[in-house]
Enzyme design. Structure first.
Site, PDB file in Angstrom:
ATOM      1  N   TYR A 206      34.211  39.319  69.936  1.00 45.21           N
ATOM      2  CA  TYR A 206      33.412  39.912  71.021  1.00 45.21           C
ATOM      3  C   TYR A 206      32.496  41.015  70.479  1.00 45.21           C
ATOM      4  O   TYR A 206      31.304  41.078  70.805  1.00 45.21           O
ATOM      5  CB  TYR A 206      34.396  40.464  72.048  1.00 45.21           C
ATOM      6  CG  TYR A 206      33.823  41.057  73.296  1.00 45.21           C
ATOM      7  CD1 TYR A 206      33.279  40.255  74.296  1.00 45.21           C
ATOM      8  CD2 TYR A 206      33.880  42.435  73.514  1.00 45.21           C
ATOM      9  CE1 TYR A 206      32.791  40.814  75.468  1.00 45.21           C
ATOM     10  CE2 TYR A 206      33.402  42.998  74.682  1.00 45.21           C
ATOM     11  CZ  TYR A 206      32.856  42.182  75.658  1.00 45.21           C
ATOM     12  OH  TYR A 206      32.381  42.742  76.819  1.00 45.21           O
TER      13      TYR A 206
ATOM     14  N   LYS B 214      28.521  41.146  70.611  1.00 43.51           N
ATOM     15  CA  LYS B 214      27.888  42.200  71.402  1.00 43.51           C
ATOM     16  C   LYS B 214      26.955  43.057  70.560  1.00 43.51           C
ATOM     17  O   LYS B 214      25.922  43.526  71.037  1.00 43.51           O
ATOM     18  CB  LYS B 214      28.954  43.067  72.061  1.00 43.51           C
ATOM     19  CG  LYS B 214      29.654  42.377  73.232  1.00 43.51           C
ATOM     20  CD  LYS B 214      28.671  41.833  74.230  1.00 43.51           C
ATOM     21  CE  LYS B 214      29.194  41.705  75.631  1.00 43.51           C
ATOM     22  NZ  LYS B 214      28.204  41.051  76.520  1.00 43.51           N
TER      23      LYS B 214
HETATM   24  P1  NAD Z   1      33.153  38.733  84.824  1.00 48.03           P
HETATM   25  O1  NAD Z   1      34.091  37.826  84.128  1.00 48.03           O
HETATM   26  O2  NAD Z   1      33.495  39.232  86.173  1.00 48.03           O
HETATM   27  O3  NAD Z   1      31.701  38.100  84.915  1.00 48.03           O
HETATM   28  C1  NAD Z   1      31.160  37.287  83.919  1.00 48.03           C
HETATM   29  C2  NAD Z   1      30.518  36.098  84.586  1.00 48.03           C
HETATM   30  O4  NAD Z   1      29.870  35.302  83.572  1.00 48.03           O
HETATM   31  C3  NAD Z   1      31.540  35.195  85.274  1.00 48.03           C
HETATM   32  O5  NAD Z   1      31.194  35.011  86.628  1.00 48.03           O
HETATM   33  C4  NAD Z   1      31.474  33.900  84.477  1.00 48.03           C
HETATM   34  O6  NAD Z   1      31.668  32.732  85.274  1.00 48.03           O
HETATM   35  C5  NAD Z   1      30.076  33.950  83.904  1.00 48.03           C
HETATM   36  N1  NAD Z   1      29.958  33.135  82.692  1.00 48.03           N
HETATM   37  C6  NAD Z   1      30.823  33.083  81.660  1.00 48.03           C
HETATM   38  N2  NAD Z   1      30.413  32.196  80.746  1.00 48.03           N
HETATM   39  C7  NAD Z   1      29.239  31.696  81.204  1.00 48.03           C
HETATM   40  C8  NAD Z   1      28.331  30.743  80.688  1.00 48.03           C
HETATM   41  N3  NAD Z   1      28.554  30.137  79.515  1.00 48.03           N
HETATM   42  N4  NAD Z   1      27.220  30.467  81.403  1.00 48.03           N
HETATM   43  C9  NAD Z   1      26.987  31.073  82.601  1.00 48.03           C
HETATM   44  N5  NAD Z   1      27.846  31.962  83.144  1.00 48.03           N
HETATM   45  C10 NAD Z   1      28.952  32.282  82.449  1.00 48.03           C
HETATM   46  O7  NAD Z   1      32.962  39.967  83.819  1.00 48.03           O
HETATM   47  P2  NAD Z   1      32.056  41.288  83.891  1.00 48.03           P
HETATM   48  O8  NAD Z   1      32.931  42.405  83.508  1.00 48.03           O
HETATM   49  O9  NAD Z   1      31.266  41.359  85.136  1.00 48.03           O
HETATM   50  O10 NAD Z   1      31.093  41.020  82.642  1.00 48.03           O
HETATM   51  C11 NAD Z   1      29.689  40.979  82.714  1.00 48.03           C
HETATM   52  C12 NAD Z   1      29.130  41.347  81.338  1.00 48.03           C
HETATM   53  O11 NAD Z   1      29.417  42.713  81.055  1.00 48.03           O
HETATM   54  C13 NAD Z   1      29.714  40.540  80.200  1.00 48.03           C
HETATM   55  O12 NAD Z   1      28.690  40.243  79.262  1.00 48.03           O
HETATM   56  C14 NAD Z   1      30.718  41.476  79.588  1.00 48.03           C
HETATM   57  O13 NAD Z   1      30.970  41.177  78.236  1.00 48.03           O
HETATM   58  C15 NAD Z   1      30.002  42.800  79.773  1.00 48.03           C
HETATM   59  N6  NAD Z   1      30.880  43.958  79.709  1.00 48.03           N
HETATM   60  C16 NAD Z   1      31.730  44.243  80.728  1.00 48.03           C
HETATM   61  C17 NAD Z   1      32.518  45.378  80.634  1.00 48.03           C
HETATM   62  C18 NAD Z   1      33.437  45.788  81.762  1.00 48.03           C
HETATM   63  O14 NAD Z   1      33.992  46.905  81.678  1.00 48.03           O
HETATM   64  N7  NAD Z   1      33.608  44.982  82.778  1.00 48.03           N
HETATM   65  C19 NAD Z   1      32.472  46.193  79.506  1.00 48.03           C
HETATM   66  C20 NAD Z   1      31.586  45.889  78.483  1.00 48.03           C
HETATM   67  C21 NAD Z   1      30.781  44.772  78.611  1.00 48.03           C
END
Ligand code: NAD
Length: 299
Positions: free
Chosen positions: A165, A169
């Protein structure tokens, strides 16, 4: 001055849940027509369903907004191309792309398999490349574009169990750096979000008390600002629970070592000075950074 997106079209990947959903609802509430992409798989990237994307579209339409659903897997360039064609056919332009879709395959490096790396890099890195590439010439021709990457503090700073990851990232920061430079003359601004939010990605890794404070909606205003007319470019915005900061790559002041001391021992003797952050600076582009090696000041 209020920030609006009337007449603008925003494509948000992974917008069926979590942060992407919050971004999509906020763009729509401020006038954007929104393409809700979501593959609808589980947290580790398995399975798929368009119901998550459709539910967000229904929510936006119910509130009087305009949105369409798309179930493309962002890792598949053909599906991404079809999604962009669908958006162009429906709305005629794409002004904003938020690369947000993501999955997790957390494992210590010792237990990781090449497939974990491949899948995570495919979704986060290739997904962002595929989507950015598919909208790039549209934005260039429009002389207008706003693109967001979504990175993570795990990549910026390191976190046990997240080698795949973090690698994906951090690669997005490199992608932003170059797209920001290449997009400048066509008014394409490219920024990166490093969020912390309560979603299914974090529901089992953060304490319940903290989760209540860090709703995705408390991150989203930062994304809207970075996608606005007046947005800066090449910014990494860290955001969580209504708190914001910026992150950057910095470098300490250059220390030139004369040939007679140019030995491992000579480096060791000067390492305190070489790694002295009190004089750190930022470089806008590689040419500035390389200059110090091509024409060093002898100290
Ligand atoms: P989440 O799992 O709720 O949302 C991610 C969404 O992406 C899901 O709805 C999933 O179905 C969709 N997805 C996954 N693979 C896919 C693909 N191949 N094609 C299309 N859609 C796809 O998670 P989140 O926390 O809302 O994450 C959103 C972004 O933020 C991600 O990139 C994650 O790495 C990043 N992020 C989140 C956090 C956090 O604290 N939540 C921290 C750092 C980074």
């Amino acid at each position: 001055m209020s920030i609006r997106f009337d007449g603008k079209v925003a494509l948000i990947t992974g917008a069926g849940a979590g942060l992407g959903r919050a971004h999509a609802l906020a763009f729509a509430a401020r006038g954007a027509k929104v393409v809700i992409n979501d593959f609808g798989g589980s947290r580790d990237g398995t399975g798929s369903s368009t119901s998550a994307a459709q539910a967000v579209v229904d929510e936006i339409r119910k509130a009087g907004g305009s949105a369409i659903a798309n179930g493309a897997n962002v890792a598949d360039p053909a599906q991404v191309q079809a999604m962009v064609e669908q958006a162009m056919a429906e709305f005629g332009r794409i002004d904003i792309l938020v690369n947000n879709a993501g999955i997790l395959r957390d494992k210590s490096f010792s237990k990781s398999q090449p497939e974990d790396f491949k899948l995570v890099l495919d979704v986060h890195l290739m997904g962002s490349i595929n989507c950015s590439k598919a909208v790039w010439d549209i934005m260039r021709a429009q002389e207008y574009g706003r693109i967001m990457m979504t990175t993570s503090a795990a990549g910026l700073y390191g976190n046990f169990g997240q080698a795949n990851y973090a690698a994906a990232k951090m690669a997005l920061v490199g992608l932003m750096n170059v797209l920001a430079v290449e997009g400048r003359k066509n008014n394409i601004k490219v920024n990166t979000l490093a969020p912390v939010a309560a979603t299914r990605m974090t529901e089992d890794v953060l304490p319940a008390e903290a989760l209540q404070r860090i709703q995705p909606e408390r991150v989203t205003p930062g994304v809207l600002y970075l996608c606005s007319e007046e947005a800066p470019t090449k910014v990494i915005l860290a955001a969580g629970g209504g708190t914001f900061s910026t992150a950057t790559i910095m470098e300490t002041a250059p220390v030139h070592i004369a040939d007679e001391a140019l030995t491992p021992e000579g480096i060791a003797a000067r390492f305190g000075q070489i790694a002295d952050w009190s004089t750190a600076r930022q470089y806008a582009e590689v040419t500035q950074q390389v200059q110090q090696f091509l024409a060093p000041a002898v100290q």
